[in-house]
Design an enzyme around this catalytic site. Structure first.
Site, PDB file in Angstrom:
ATOM      1  N   PRO A   1       0.361  -6.991   8.323  1.00  0.00           N
ATOM      2  CG  PRO A   1      -1.942  -7.180   9.672  1.00  0.00           C
ATOM      3  CD  PRO A   1      -0.318  -7.250   9.723  1.00  0.00           C
ATOM      4  CG  ASN A   2      -3.298  -5.697   4.036  1.00  0.00           C
ATOM      5  OD1 ASN A   2      -3.630  -6.777   3.905  1.00  0.00           O
ATOM      6  ND2 ASN A   2      -4.518  -5.684   5.602  1.00  0.00           N
TER       7      ASN A   2
ATOM      8  CG  HIS B   1      -5.106   0.032  15.659  1.00  0.00           C
ATOM      9  ND1 HIS B   1      -4.621   0.578  16.043  1.00  0.00           N
ATOM     10  CD2 HIS B   1      -4.513  -0.829  14.258  1.00  0.00           C
ATOM     11  CE1 HIS B   1      -3.878   1.046  14.504  1.00  0.00           C
ATOM     12  NE2 HIS B   1      -3.803   0.673  13.928  1.00  0.00           N
TER      13      HIS B   1
ATOM     14  CG  ASP C   1      -0.237 -10.997  26.297  1.00  0.00           C
ATOM     15  OD1 ASP C   1      -0.466  -9.894  26.792  1.00  0.00           O
ATOM     16  OD2 ASP C   1      -1.355 -11.232  26.232  1.00  0.00           O
TER      17      ASP C   1
ATOM     18  CG  LEU D   1       4.844   3.170   6.081  1.00  0.00           C
ATOM     19  CD1 LEU D   1       3.631   2.454   5.757  1.00  0.00           C
ATOM     20  CD2 LEU D   1       5.502   3.947   5.815  1.00  0.00           C
ATOM     21  CB  SER D   2      -0.668   6.964   8.440  1.00  0.00           C
ATOM     22  OG  SER D   2      -1.369   5.728   9.150  1.00  0.00           O
TER      23      SER D   2
ATOM     24  NE  ARG E   1      -7.008   3.185  10.258  1.00  0.00           N
ATOM     25  CZ  ARG E   1      -6.519   2.537   9.761  1.00  0.00           C
ATOM     26  NH1 ARG E   1      -5.574   1.251   9.957  1.00  0.00           N
ATOM     27  NH2 ARG E   1      -7.798   1.336   8.285  1.00  0.00           N
TER      28      ARG E   1
END
Length: 150
Positions: A12-13, A82, A89, A103-104, A113
């Protein structure tokens, strides 16, 4: 003939890369990352299939169906890293080597996180290198697949 077929999943995002929090994620777009991955895959002789979804169930379905055609998974589950026991699963259930990328550096960010549900079922995790995390992850999964008989 390709050596391996790797499934690349963006969570997501990640479709907002280049716009979303450039101080954390940089200015690179998802299209840029996908282009780099395709170039690297071609250079090392592997095929990649790339998907992005903002929906947990879609990611789970893609993981489930991967066992029919992929030998490895490269995943950036985004925030689902997270929170998602379902994605964890799904990875555990298919028994396909998986590398988690970010990325981070998730361990230098907010406390929530710091925990990954995916890491315990992945063969490894790479974070903090921007778009290079993906390229390092692709090289790592291919190297693992080449050498797993050793």
């Amino acid at each position: 003939m390709f050596l391996f077929n790797i499934l690349v999943l963006h969570g997501p995002n990640l479709n907002l890369l280049g716009l979303r929090e450039p101080g954390i994620y940089g200015s690179v777009t998802l299209d840029n990352i996908n282009r780099l991955l395709k170039q690297e895959a071609e250079a090392i002789g592997v095929k990649i299939s790339i998907s992005q979804s903002n929906h947990e169930g879609v990611l789970v379905d893609l993981i489930h169906s991967s066992s029919e055609q992929h030998q490895g998974i490269l995943i950036n589950a985004g925030a689902y890293t997270h929170t998602s026991v379902a994605i964890r699963d799904a990875i555990s259930g298919i028994n396909i080597p998986t590398v988690e990328v970010h990325l981070s550096n998730i361990y230098s960010r907010e406390e929530f996180r710091h925990h990954s549900f995916i890491a315990p079922v992945a063969i490894g995790q790479i974070s903090g290198f921007g778009s290079q995390s993906y390229l390092l992850g692709l090289k790592a999964i291919v190297n693992y697949l080449k050498n797993r008989g050793d």
